[in-house]
Design an enzyme around this catalytic site. Sequence first.
Site, PDB file in Angstrom:
ATOM      1  N   HIS A  19      92.141  10.231  21.352  1.00 10.66           N
ATOM      2  CA  HIS A  19      90.907  10.097  20.623  1.00 10.66           C
ATOM      3  C   HIS A  19      90.603   8.586  20.585  1.00 10.66           C
ATOM      4  O   HIS A  19      91.525   7.785  20.653  1.00 10.66           O
ATOM      5  CB  HIS A  19      91.306  10.608  19.230  1.00 10.66           C
ATOM      6  CG  HIS A  19      90.241  10.855  18.277  1.00 10.66           C
ATOM      7  ND1 HIS A  19      90.043  10.051  17.189  1.00 10.66           N
ATOM      8  CD2 HIS A  19      89.337  11.851  18.197  1.00 10.66           C
ATOM      9  CE1 HIS A  19      89.052  10.560  16.467  1.00 10.66           C
ATOM     10  NE2 HIS A  19      88.606  11.646  17.056  1.00 10.66           N
TER      11      HIS A  19
ATOM     12  N   ASP B 176      99.450  10.283  16.260  1.00  4.08           N
ATOM     13  CA  ASP B 176      98.158  10.527  15.626  1.00  4.08           C
ATOM     14  C   ASP B 176      98.114  12.013  15.264  1.00  4.08           C
ATOM     15  O   ASP B 176      97.941  12.876  16.120  1.00  4.08           O
ATOM     16  CB  ASP B 176      97.053  10.157  16.629  1.00  4.08           C
ATOM     17  CG  ASP B 176      95.658  10.571  16.170  1.00  4.08           C
ATOM     18  OD1 ASP B 176      95.545  11.298  15.168  1.00  4.08           O
ATOM     19  OD2 ASP B 176      94.697  10.173  16.833  1.00  4.08           O
TER      20      ASP B 176
ATOM     21  N   GLN C 205      94.668  15.889  13.897  1.00  3.67           N
ATOM     22  CA  GLN C 205      94.295  17.264  14.206  1.00  3.67           C
ATOM     23  C   GLN C 205      95.423  18.250  13.906  1.00  3.67           C
ATOM     24  O   GLN C 205      95.171  19.423  13.667  1.00  3.67           O
ATOM     25  CB  GLN C 205      93.939  17.343  15.697  1.00  3.67           C
ATOM     26  CG  GLN C 205      92.990  18.447  16.053  1.00  3.67           C
ATOM     27  CD  GLN C 205      91.722  18.391  15.237  1.00  3.67           C
ATOM     28  OE1 GLN C 205      91.440  19.302  14.460  1.00  3.67           O
ATOM     29  NE2 GLN C 205      90.957  17.314  15.368  1.00  3.67           N
TER      30      GLN C 205
ATOM     31  N   LYS D 115      90.808  16.932   7.412  1.00  2.04           N
ATOM     32  CA  LYS D 115      91.041  17.990   8.400  1.00  2.04           C
ATOM     33  C   LYS D 115      92.089  18.976   7.901  1.00  2.04           C
ATOM     34  O   LYS D 115      92.528  19.870   8.613  1.00  2.04           O
ATOM     35  CB  LYS D 115      91.456  17.390   9.745  1.00  2.04           C
ATOM     36  CG  LYS D 115      90.311  16.567  10.342  1.00  2.04           C
ATOM     37  CD  LYS D 115      90.568  16.149  11.757  1.00  2.04           C
ATOM     38  CE  LYS D 115      89.650  15.004  12.131  1.00  2.04           C
ATOM     39  NZ  LYS D 115      88.963  15.139  13.391  1.00  2.04           N
TER      40      LYS D 115
ATOM     41  N   CYS E 124      84.533  12.117  20.643  1.00  2.00           N
ATOM     42  CA  CYS E 124      85.192  10.811  20.498  1.00  2.00           C
ATOM     43  C   CYS E 124      86.411  10.704  21.411  1.00  2.00           C
ATOM     44  O   CYS E 124      87.417  10.092  21.061  1.00  2.00           O
ATOM     45  CB  CYS E 124      85.570  10.532  19.054  1.00  2.00           C
ATOM     46  SG  CYS E 124      84.129  10.327  18.024  1.00  2.00           S
TER      47      CYS E 124
END
Lengths: 150, 408
Positions: free
Chosen positions: B125, B202, B205, B228, B366
């Site tokens: 991302h 990261d 998600q 999220k 993104c």
Amino acid sequence: MFDLGDLYQQVIIDHTKSPRNFGKLEPCSHDAEGYNPLCGDQLHVYLQIDDDMIKEVKFEGQGCSISTASASLMTEKLKGKSVREFEHLFEAFHEMATADMSEKPDEETLGKLAVLAGVKEFPSRIKCATLCWHTLKSAIEHSDKAAKTE
Amino acid sequence: MGMPCDTEAIRSDFPILHQEIYGKPLVYLDNAATTQKPHCVIDAVRHYYEKDNANIHRGVHTLSERATADYEAARETIRLFFNARSKKEVIFTRGTTESINLVASSWGDTNVGKGDEILITHMEHHSNIVPWQMLCERVEATLKVVPMNEAGEMDMHAFETLLSERTKLVGVVHMSNALGTINPIRTIIKQAHAVGARVLVDGAQAAAHVAVDVQALDVDFYATSAHKMYGPTGVGVLIAKETVLDAMPPYQGGGDMILTVTFEKTQYNDLPHKFEAGTPNIAGVIGFAKAIEYINAIGLDAIAEREKVLLDYATQKAVAFDGLRQIGTAKDKACVLSFVMDGVHPHDLGTILDREGVAIRAGHHCAMPVMQFYKVPATARASFSIYNTEAEVDALFIALIKARDLFA
């Protein structure tokens, strides 16, 4: 309620599927690249302007139905027009795409371009319709940038 | 725990779902962008503002003590969820992006130098690309990219080849927002550590879908966002090893991150406060903890199981749909159905589906390098959550037929 069919009119679908004046114009007097980083729409417009008259105008690139149809309709409209007439049309188109719902588009000036009036009901799509006009404006205004292709 | 999800009961927890869009029931399939919020989260934020609002860590009055207690209790809830060693390892931020920027600035500027390498993957991302690019520019390091295959899986062989003693950090997305791919982070971390590199995962998600145990993973930095995970926007967390954090300079200067200030010298506060300058998003943090409690009550296993059923159902329909090309078909994936359709641009799909009440995302998500890899300008993406139903997947595909017919 505003219907989907008001946005995706048959004329727009037709210009999406078979865009007019699609391709590169070589040589040309003016050109510019337009890009909408939010959605990835990308187009390149080419112009041949002689004595302030738009003799030829073409475009290429990739985008959604609205941006492709808008560019196609624009090129159709502008061929044979003066730069001054372009400026007038630019204002009229911009007005139509952003004006209040209750205001009727200036159909006399815009002609077939008025089919795009529906975009103002879809705020996230207005830029799709206006991208080609802004790109063309910058091509005409920055003739120095285009000079390299002459 | 272990019980199957009661979708109807879960749906009743989310007030926003019960509305019509253009006269059609809302079908919210943009969960990878942000999830909706259950009553308990909304109520916790409201309760805080109605009863407990005060600044934290300084007041001696009752409200400040309550606000501080709730804020620090939230840190404990989040520590437990990710199994961090102590609350010192739990740094609240504005979200994943700020968490990554914190590491790139504070850790990066002190640990990465000329000729060093940062290794990321092709499916990152923008927020796990740009901070590293900026760091590399500052310190004259090199950014290297691990390729992926056509299915959207990381090329593990290339990863091994690219890893070297020059690699200072590996930045990898746990679960790709554009493709749904779940990366084998345990293996990645092990291999990175073997050459002495740190790893930042990261987790924006992933954290609402996959259980994360930072100790078992031995991950150095894990970044994620509350919004999220059914929590509020504008709040997230960086979980990092205490030893690593201790050696890092502060990221931002200001209140709360200091012990004493004179014009000659400032003594920094202890962890985690050293990295929390200024008044934080107190209500957001409290809402975040409530969201974690909500996830815990349903159970991550039950969530993963239910979401897999939904994804399989949607994938079957996608495979059978004429002219639809899936983008991202990794063996290990979750919750995301990214696709392009012959003759209909993703943005037109987005608009047409919206008029049917179906909210999807159209665009580059993104993750522009992912779009470049598949040679598409954009994709349409439906992403699923625990409150989605098979009937909603049906609604998506009925709307897709409508879109196809419009351009036929």
